[in-house]
Design a protein around this motif. Structure first.
Motif, PDB file in Angstrom:
ATOM      1  N   PHE A   1       0.531  -1.146  -0.027  1.00  0.00           N
ATOM      2  CA  PHE A   1       0.028   0.185   0.128  1.00  0.00           C
ATOM      3  C   PHE A   1       1.043   1.574  -0.370  1.00  0.00           C
ATOM      4  O   PHE A   1       1.224   0.801   1.262  1.00  0.00           O
ATOM      5  CB  PHE A   1      -1.248   0.207   1.204  1.00  0.00           C
ATOM      6  N   PRO A   2       0.237   2.395  -0.622  1.00  0.00           N
ATOM      7  CA  PRO A   2       1.518   3.329  -0.660  1.00  0.00           C
ATOM      8  C   PRO A   2       0.888   4.036   0.611  1.00  0.00           C
ATOM      9  O   PRO A   2      -0.096   4.380   1.022  1.00  0.00           O
ATOM     10  CB  PRO A   2       0.783   4.302  -2.523  1.00  0.00           C
ATOM     11  N   SER A   3       2.062   5.201   0.736  1.00  0.00           N
ATOM     12  CA  SER A   3       2.288   5.857   2.008  1.00  0.00           C
ATOM     13  C   SER A   3       3.013   6.927   1.756  1.00  0.00           C
ATOM     14  O   SER A   3       4.475   6.722   0.745  1.00  0.00           O
ATOM     15  CB  SER A   3       2.609   4.762   3.236  1.00  0.00           C
ATOM     16  N   ASN A   4       3.485   8.444   2.000  1.00  0.00           N
ATOM     17  CA  ASN A   4       4.317   9.217   1.793  1.00  0.00           C
ATOM     18  C   ASN A   4       3.689  10.448   2.379  1.00  0.00           C
ATOM     19  O   ASN A   4       3.638  10.432   4.115  1.00  0.00           O
ATOM     20  CB  ASN A   4       3.975   9.808   0.174  1.00  0.00           C
TER      21      ASN A   4
ATOM     22  N   THR B   1      -2.615   1.054   4.893  1.00  0.00           N
ATOM     23  CA  THR B   1      -2.610  -0.229   5.129  1.00  0.00           C
ATOM     24  C   THR B   1      -3.872  -0.351   3.963  1.00  0.00           C
ATOM     25  O   THR B   1      -5.509  -0.457   4.724  1.00  0.00           O
ATOM     26  CB  THR B   1      -2.930  -0.571   6.137  1.00  0.00           C
ATOM     27  N   GLY B   2      -4.382  -2.204   4.507  1.00  0.00           N
ATOM     28  CA  GLY B   2      -5.198  -3.068   4.280  1.00  0.00           C
ATOM     29  C   GLY B   2      -5.394  -4.142   4.326  1.00  0.00           C
ATOM     30  O   GLY B   2      -4.364  -4.851   3.661  1.00  0.00           O
ATOM     31  N   LYS B   3      -6.112  -5.176   4.199  1.00  0.00           N
ATOM     32  CA  LYS B   3      -6.669  -6.803   4.130  1.00  0.00           C
ATOM     33  C   LYS B   3      -7.611  -7.143   3.293  1.00  0.00           C
ATOM     34  O   LYS B   3      -8.879  -6.991   3.617  1.00  0.00           O
ATOM     35  CB  LYS B   3      -6.205  -7.295   5.239  1.00  0.00           C
ATOM     36  N   CYS B   4      -6.742  -8.008   2.419  1.00  0.00           N
ATOM     37  CA  CYS B   4      -8.591  -9.479   2.212  1.00  0.00           C
ATOM     38  C   CYS B   4      -8.546 -10.826   2.291  1.00  0.00           C
ATOM     39  O   CYS B   4      -7.638 -10.744   2.027  1.00  0.00           O
ATOM     40  CB  CYS B   4      -8.834  -8.863   0.303  1.00  0.00           C
ATOM     41  N   VAL B   5      -9.189 -10.962   2.887  1.00  0.00           N
ATOM     42  CA  VAL B   5      -9.647 -12.065   3.746  1.00  0.00           C
ATOM     43  C   VAL B   5     -10.633 -13.106   2.488  1.00  0.00           C
ATOM     44  O   VAL B   5     -11.635 -13.250   3.044  1.00  0.00           O
ATOM     45  CB  VAL B   5      -9.325 -12.568   4.756  1.00  0.00           C
ATOM     46  N   THR B   6     -10.328 -13.973   2.431  1.00  0.00           N
ATOM     47  CA  THR B   6     -11.616 -14.654   1.222  1.00  0.00           C
ATOM     48  C   THR B   6     -11.909 -16.140   1.800  1.00  0.00           C
ATOM     49  O   THR B   6     -11.240 -16.302   2.181  1.00  0.00           O
ATOM     50  CB  THR B   6     -11.366 -15.083  -0.334  1.00  0.00           C
TER      51      THR B   6
ATOM     52  N   PRO C   1      -4.868  -3.990  10.764  1.00  0.00           N
ATOM     53  CA  PRO C   1      -5.824  -5.098   9.586  1.00  0.00           C
ATOM     54  C   PRO C   1      -6.073  -6.399  10.524  1.00  0.00           C
ATOM     55  O   PRO C   1      -7.352  -7.196  10.799  1.00  0.00           O
ATOM     56  CB  PRO C   1      -4.948  -5.413   8.841  1.00  0.00           C
ATOM     57  N   GLU C   2      -4.639  -6.380  11.447  1.00  0.00           N
ATOM     58  CA  GLU C   2      -4.597  -7.542  12.186  1.00  0.00           C
ATOM     59  C   GLU C   2      -6.012  -7.561  13.421  1.00  0.00           C
ATOM     60  O   GLU C   2      -6.833  -8.751  13.426  1.00  0.00           O
ATOM     61  CB  GLU C   2      -3.456  -8.344  12.292  1.00  0.00           C
ATOM     62  N   ASN C   3      -5.771  -6.232  13.647  1.00  0.00           N
ATOM     63  CA  ASN C   3      -6.602  -5.917  15.341  1.00  0.00           C
ATOM     64  C   ASN C   3      -8.186  -6.554  14.777  1.00  0.00           C
ATOM     65  O   ASN C   3      -8.953  -6.561  15.307  1.00  0.00           O
ATOM     66  CB  ASN C   3      -6.138  -4.773  15.499  1.00  0.00           C
ATOM     67  N   ALA C   4      -8.140  -5.731  13.569  1.00  0.00           N
ATOM     68  CA  ALA C   4      -9.874  -5.734  12.871  1.00  0.00           C
ATOM     69  C   ALA C   4     -10.310  -7.522  12.848  1.00  0.00           C
ATOM     70  O   ALA C   4     -11.215  -7.631  13.954  1.00  0.00           O
ATOM     71  CB  ALA C   4     -10.027  -5.090  11.949  1.00  0.00           C
TER      72      ALA C   4
ATOM     73  N   MET D   1      -9.801  -1.330   4.235  1.00  0.00           N
ATOM     74  CA  MET D   1      -8.371  -1.138   4.452  1.00  0.00           C
ATOM     75  C   MET D   1      -9.103   0.526   5.561  1.00  0.00           C
ATOM     76  O   MET D   1      -9.194   1.050   5.938  1.00  0.00           O
ATOM     77  CB  MET D   1      -8.390   0.384   3.146  1.00  0.00           C
ATOM     78  N   ALA D   2      -7.122   0.820   6.293  1.00  0.00           N
ATOM     79  CA  ALA D   2      -7.153   2.033   7.057  1.00  0.00           C
ATOM     80  C   ALA D   2      -6.386   3.140   6.233  1.00  0.00           C
ATOM     81  O   ALA D   2      -5.290   2.602   6.188  1.00  0.00           O
ATOM     82  CB  ALA D   2      -6.850   1.229   8.391  1.00  0.00           C
TER      83      ALA D   2
END
Length: 569
Positions: free
Chosen positions: A347-350, A356-361, A541-544, A564-565
């Motif tokens: 994920f981009p950051s500047n 950040t983010g995550k996708c769990v199918t 992501p992991e906490n959520a 996504m956060a």
């Protein structure tokens, strides 16, 4: 008020009434837009100009009859000059070093804004009264013809990219059909290579299959074969032995007996693996001047083809149900890998934000999709979507949605219109399958901390102001994609500030149920956000997902879970 003519210099005389300020500002805007001003610059110029004209009317015209203000502007080279002359008494004002202690007070606020926005603001005593000269360095005025040409080139590029993306998608669908239809390995290889060559106009392509310690070309009637030994110098044997993808810039380095020898070509070698076992290799050859293509889309599509061919090669040697079961498993792994490659690997950051983010199918592949794309260094496009259903059909539609979004990045700054045009494009595909997509698209502008949000029937996002206040739901009205091709999606404008935090989710996050059938719910998830953010954005992501899993009490996932956060810096 005297009408303006947009020549190199524009002039007007404004009655001393504040009601005329917006009209004069509109004339200045038209003057600048005819010269194609950068639209990101105009709001600041408008603010400073209106403040200066307000002062001239309110203070410079006070006590004078008749009272009017003379305004002139011109744009030469990189310099925009604005002159505002009122009948008032000239009084030199010192430069405002900072905003007054009371920002709402009239005294000092206007001068501070004007001097902050313009490069120079100089006061003069004139025969008429008092003149303020404002100067701002801009880019050179542009020709409308040049702008049209630029837009045309952008349209051409977007059209070409879209056409190429659809060609690749058609090819992948064709590979899958060939895999299920062609009973023999040679036919599958032949049709696959033909599709690949038609997409990229590749002159020479071959597949070499590992059989009993030899590499064999199933389409070569001479049955040319090379033994896979440690001391063999043939290029394809060496490539398969190293288990690495290779780009060969100059094929004259090989012996004349080598199948890749050429005086004018470069080559791409992509190993074919099945369940971590290497079973063959794809070789592509193109003229040296076109070799740059081998590192981009050609390589990506060839990797996908290698997965399909891996299955084809295994099918050729499969004779029992166990092998069939393994093949089905690999198909899903391939689909999952292809789908995973469509999600952001990083994920981009500047200096403006962190993301950040995550996708769990729920299954090997799913219909949830997230994306984050920086737009020309000015802003960030965020996309989160949920295709109705699960598995391969949902994953395929998510891929089509991704292609449609990424082919229209010129609309990123207007997410509502981006959703409208995407809906129009994919409506037929969704209609044929009687499916729909919910989506949320947001554009965050670095310059003014503004977030434009558009939603197609998607669940709300959660905004925590300054990282401290309780989260509030943010959303925009709109029906899911695929319901009506003519739907137009509204945008909601949200002003953000430093340390603001936003979490975007799909419904798999809050629709999870415990063993009693009680749903976590939007409110239940929202209440847990302070503790989800407690360890910083990287842990979100992991906490959520831990919160979701704890509520389900170890039950199996029924839906994809994606979030996504975003944290503003």
């Amino acid at each position: 008020m005297e009408e303006l003519k947009h020549q190199n210099i524009s002039y007007c005389e404004v009655p001393g009434e504040l009601s005329f300020v917006s009209s004069v500002a509109e004339h200045l805007r038209e003057f600048c837009e005819l010269r194609l001003i950068d639209t990101t610059i105009w709001p600041a110029i408008e603010l400073g100009f209106c403040e200066a004209l307000n002062n001239a009317i309110e203070h410079g015209c006070r006590g004078f009859r008749p009272k009017s203000v003379k305004v002139m502007w011109q744009w030469e080279e990189e310099q925009l000059t604005i002159e505002i002359e009122d009948p008032g008494n000239f009084k030199h004002l010192p430069k405002a070093a900072r905003l007054p202690d009371d920002p709402l007070s009239e005294s000092g606020r206007g001068c501070f804004l004007i001097e902050s926005i313009f490069d120079s603001a100089v006061h003069y005593k004139t025969q008429y009264g008092h003149k303020l000269v404002l100067m701002k360095t801009l880019h050179r005025p542009k020709s409308p013809i040049a702008k049209i040409q630029e837009l045309y080139e952008t349209l051409q590029s977007t059209t070409n990219d879209l056409s190429q993306s659809y060609s690749e998608l058609d090819a992948l669908q064709g590979f899958a059909e060939d895999l299920s239809r062609e009973p023999w390995l040679a036919e599958t290889v032949s049709s696959s290579l033909a599709r690949l060559q038609s997409v990229f106009n590749i002159p020479h392509a071959a597949v070499w299959v590992l059989q009993k310690g030899h590499l064999i070309n199933p389409l070569d009637h001479k049955e040319q074969r090379f033994e896979l030994t440690s001391n063999h110098s043939i290029s394809i044997v060496q490539a398969l032995r190293t288990h690495r993808e290779q780009i060969i810039v100059d094929c004259t380095q090989f012996a004349r007996s080598d199948p890749l020898y050429s005086v004018s070509d470069s080559a791409l070698l992509v190993p074919i693996s099945y369940q971590d076992e290497f079973v063959g290799i794809i070789s592509l050859q193109m003229p040296k001047q076109d070799a740059i293509q081998l590192e981009t889309r050609i390589a990506r599509l060839t990797r996908a083809i290698s997965r399909f061919l891996a299955i084809a090669i295994e099918n050729a040697s499969t004779i029992n149900q166990k092998k069939e079961h393994a093949r089905s498993k690999t198909e899903l792994e391939i689909a999952a890998e292809i789908q995973q490659s469509l999600l952001p690997s990083k994920f981009p950051s500047n200096e403006h934000f962190r993301l950040t983010g995550k996708c769990v199918t729920a299954l090997a592949v799913g219909g949830d999709y997230i994306d984050a794309i920086e737009i020309k260094g000015r802003g960030l496009l965020l996309v989160i979507a949920d295709v109705m259903g699960k598995g391969v059909p949902a994953a395929l539609l998510a891929t089509i949605f991704r292609t449609a979004i990424r082919s229209r990045l010129n609309l990123a700054e207007t997410p509502g219109w981006l959703l409208s045009q995407t809906n129009k494009q994919i409506y037929e595909e969704l209609g044929h399958l009687n499916m729909f997509i919910t989506a949320q698209v947001a554009y965050y502008s670095y310059d003014d901390y503004r977030l434009k949000l558009a939603s197609a029937g998607h669940c709300p996002a959660f905004l925590s102001r300054n990282g401290l206040h309780g989260p509030e739901e943010i959303c925009s009205e709109g029906v899911p994609l695929g319901i009506n091709p003519d739907d137009v999606y509204d945008e909601r404008l949200i002003q953000l500030g430093a340390k603001d935090r936003i979490v975007f989710i799909t419904d798999g996050i809050y629709e999870v149920e415990n063993q009693s059938g009680e749903m976590l719910g939007i409110n239940g998830f929202s209440k847990r956000l302070p503790e989800i953010w407690q360890e910083g954005i990287e842990a979100v992501p992991e906490n959520a997902l831990s919160v979701v899993d704890a509520h389900s009490q170890g039950g199996s996932a029924q839906d994809d879970k994606t979030l996504m956060a975003l944290e503003i810096l």
